[in-house]
Design a protein around this motif. Structure first.
Motif, PDB file in Angstrom:
ATOM      1  N   ASN A  73       0.817  -1.199   0.000  1.00  0.00           N
ATOM      2  CA  ASN A  73       0.000   0.000   0.000  1.00  0.00           C
ATOM      3  C   ASN A  73       0.861   1.262   0.000  1.00  0.00           C
ATOM      4  OD1 ASN A  73      -2.350   1.434  -0.008  1.00  0.00           O
ATOM      5  ND2 ASN A  73      -2.973   0.872   2.036  1.00  0.00           N
ATOM      6  N   ILE A  74       1.875   1.289   0.820  1.00  0.00           N
ATOM      7  CA  ILE A  74       2.773   2.446   0.871  1.00  0.00           C
ATOM      8  C   ILE A  74       3.469   2.628  -0.477  1.00  0.00           C
ATOM      9  CG2 ILE A  74       4.909   3.351   1.909  1.00  0.00           C
ATOM     10  CD1 ILE A  74       3.953   2.001   4.552  1.00  0.00           C
ATOM     11  N   ARG A  75       3.982   1.548  -1.029  1.00  0.00           N
ATOM     12  CA  ARG A  75       4.665   1.636  -2.327  1.00  0.00           C
ATOM     13  C   ARG A  75       3.716   2.078  -3.440  1.00  0.00           C
ATOM     14  NH1 ARG A  75       9.796  -1.000  -2.676  1.00  0.00           N
ATOM     15  NH2 ARG A  75      10.353  -1.904  -0.664  1.00  0.00           N
ATOM     16  N   ARG A  76       2.462   1.621  -3.412  1.00  0.00           N
ATOM     17  CA  ARG A  76       1.496   2.013  -4.450  1.00  0.00           C
ATOM     18  C   ARG A  76       1.267   3.520  -4.413  1.00  0.00           C
ATOM     19  NH1 ARG A  76      -4.588   0.402  -4.095  1.00  0.00           N
ATOM     20  NH2 ARG A  76      -3.693  -0.467  -2.227  1.00  0.00           N
ATOM     21  N   HIS A  77       1.123   4.089  -3.222  1.00  0.00           N
ATOM     22  CA  HIS A  77       0.927   5.532  -3.112  1.00  0.00           C
ATOM     23  C   HIS A  77       2.181   6.298  -3.543  1.00  0.00           C
ATOM     24  CE1 HIS A  77      -2.672   4.463  -0.840  1.00  0.00           C
ATOM     25  NE2 HIS A  77      -3.078   5.677  -1.087  1.00  0.00           N
ATOM     26  N   ILE A  78       3.347   5.811  -3.168  1.00  0.00           N
ATOM     27  CA  ILE A  78       4.592   6.471  -3.571  1.00  0.00           C
ATOM     28  C   ILE A  78       4.715   6.457  -5.093  1.00  0.00           C
ATOM     29  CG2 ILE A  78       7.109   6.259  -3.579  1.00  0.00           C
ATOM     30  CD1 ILE A  78       6.894   5.357  -0.631  1.00  0.00           C
ATOM     31  N   ARG A  79       4.488   5.312  -5.720  1.00  0.00           N
ATOM     32  CA  ARG A  79       4.587   5.226  -7.187  1.00  0.00           C
ATOM     33  C   ARG A  79       3.613   6.178  -7.864  1.00  0.00           C
ATOM     34  NH1 ARG A  79       4.817  -0.349  -6.124  1.00  0.00           N
ATOM     35  NH2 ARG A  79       2.610  -0.531  -6.635  1.00  0.00           N
ATOM     36  N   PHE A  80       2.373   6.172  -7.397  1.00  0.00           N
ATOM     37  CA  PHE A  80       1.365   7.031  -8.001  1.00  0.00           C
ATOM     38  C   PHE A  80       1.736   8.500  -7.860  1.00  0.00           C
ATOM     39  CE2 PHE A  80      -2.365   9.729  -7.341  1.00  0.00           C
ATOM     40  CZ  PHE A  80      -2.891   9.687  -8.619  1.00  0.00           C
ATOM     41  N   ILE A 101       5.397  13.126   2.067  1.00  0.00           N
ATOM     42  CA  ILE A 101       6.198  11.898   1.965  1.00  0.00           C
ATOM     43  C   ILE A 101       7.682  12.252   1.914  1.00  0.00           C
ATOM     44  CG2 ILE A 101       6.804   9.966   0.446  1.00  0.00           C
ATOM     45  CD1 ILE A 101       3.798   9.716  -0.188  1.00  0.00           C
ATOM     46  N   LEU A 102       8.042  13.268   1.136  1.00  0.00           N
ATOM     47  CA  LEU A 102       9.455  13.661   1.040  1.00  0.00           C
ATOM     48  C   LEU A 102       9.994  14.113   2.397  1.00  0.00           C
ATOM     49  CD1 LEU A 102       9.611  15.586  -2.352  1.00  0.00           C
ATOM     50  CD2 LEU A 102      10.299  13.221  -1.861  1.00  0.00           C
ATOM     51  N   LEU A 114      11.864   4.352   5.789  1.00  0.00           N
ATOM     52  CA  LEU A 114      12.243   3.013   5.334  1.00  0.00           C
ATOM     53  C   LEU A 114      12.187   2.898   3.815  1.00  0.00           C
ATOM     54  CD1 LEU A 114      10.244   1.009   8.023  1.00  0.00           C
ATOM     55  CD2 LEU A 114      12.667   1.647   8.069  1.00  0.00           C
ATOM     56  N   TYR A 115      11.572   3.881   3.168  1.00  0.00           N
ATOM     57  CA  TYR A 115      11.420   3.883   1.712  1.00  0.00           C
ATOM     58  C   TYR A 115      12.285   4.956   1.057  1.00  0.00           C
ATOM     59  CZ  TYR A 115       7.588   0.827   2.792  1.00  0.00           C
ATOM     60  OH  TYR A 115       6.857  -0.243   3.267  1.00  0.00           O
ATOM     61  N   HIS A 116      13.264   5.438   1.788  1.00  0.00           N
ATOM     62  CA  HIS A 116      14.113   6.519   1.282  1.00  0.00           C
ATOM     63  C   HIS A 116      14.740   6.162  -0.063  1.00  0.00           C
ATOM     64  CE1 HIS A 116      17.362   9.436   1.015  1.00  0.00           C
ATOM     65  NE2 HIS A 116      16.608  10.189   1.797  1.00  0.00           N
ATOM     66  N   ASP A 117      15.258   4.963  -0.197  1.00  0.00           N
ATOM     67  CA  ASP A 117      15.902   4.554  -1.450  1.00  0.00           C
ATOM     68  C   ASP A 117      14.900   4.130  -2.516  1.00  0.00           C
ATOM     69  OD1 ASP A 117      18.374   5.055  -0.337  1.00  0.00           O
ATOM     70  OD2 ASP A 117      18.666   2.990   0.302  1.00  0.00           O
ATOM     71  N   TYR A 118      13.659   3.943  -2.145  1.00  0.00           N
ATOM     72  CA  TYR A 118      12.637   3.543  -3.099  1.00  0.00           C
ATOM     73  C   TYR A 118      12.133   4.724  -3.936  1.00  0.00           C
ATOM     74  CZ  TYR A 118       8.383   1.469  -4.983  1.00  0.00           C
ATOM     75  OH  TYR A 118       7.397   1.020  -5.835  1.00  0.00           O
ATOM     76  N   LEU A 119      12.184   5.914  -3.368  1.00  0.00           N
ATOM     77  CA  LEU A 119      11.663   7.091  -4.062  1.00  0.00           C
ATOM     78  C   LEU A 119      12.533   7.433  -5.261  1.00  0.00           C
ATOM     79  CD1 LEU A 119      10.867   9.216  -0.930  1.00  0.00           C
ATOM     80  CD2 LEU A 119       9.248   8.003  -2.355  1.00  0.00           C
ATOM     81  N   VAL A 120      11.889   7.644  -6.374  1.00  0.00           N
ATOM     82  CA  VAL A 120      12.582   7.944  -7.614  1.00  0.00           C
ATOM     83  C   VAL A 120      12.343   9.408  -7.976  1.00  0.00           C
ATOM     84  CG1 VAL A 120      12.762   7.310 -10.053  1.00  0.00           C
ATOM     85  CG2 VAL A 120      12.209   5.579  -8.354  1.00  0.00           C
TER      86      VAL A 120
END
Length: 122
Positions: A73-80, A101-102, A114-120
């Protein structure tokens, strides 16, 4: 899960209402502030861990699957949001959610860290 279990860490994330997060490109309905909207679409992992998906009688595989649902769920919102804010003329609400989020990813106490490296392209 260690992050969530530490009561000193923040466990809130933009989560509950992906449909309405998507639909806010044109702004919020009249009379709804950004803070009210943010509260409506945010959740807390600790609160949700008390739900039926984490019943004491469940096995490890079921617990793991339920726990991974938070990650998805967290990743889906970040991607969107990442995709939307990097297109022409993103809406103010999407920009506001993305900025949250940033900011959270740079706060080591936030679950978003925990998603610091996931953000593009952040």
């Amino acid at each position: 899960m260690n992050h969530v279990l530490d009561e000193n860490d923040q466990d809130d994330y933009i989560s509950r209402d992906f449909y309405n997060v998507q639909q806010t490109a044109g702004g919020l309905p009249e009379g709804v502030s950004f803070e009210v909207f943010l509260s409506a679409v945010s959740g807390h992992v600790r609160d949700e861990l008390q739900g039926g998906s984490f019943d004491e009688g469940l096995g490890d595989d079921d617990i793991r699957t339920a726990g991974l649902s938070f990650d998805d769920n967290i990743r889906r919102h970040i991607r969107f949001l990442n995709g939307v804010v990097h297109q022409g003329a993103p809406g103010e609400v999407h920009l506001g959610l993305w900025e949250r989020i940033l900011q959270a990813r740079d706060n080591g106490r936030s679950i978003h860290s925990l998603y610091h490296d996931y953000l593009v392209d952040a």
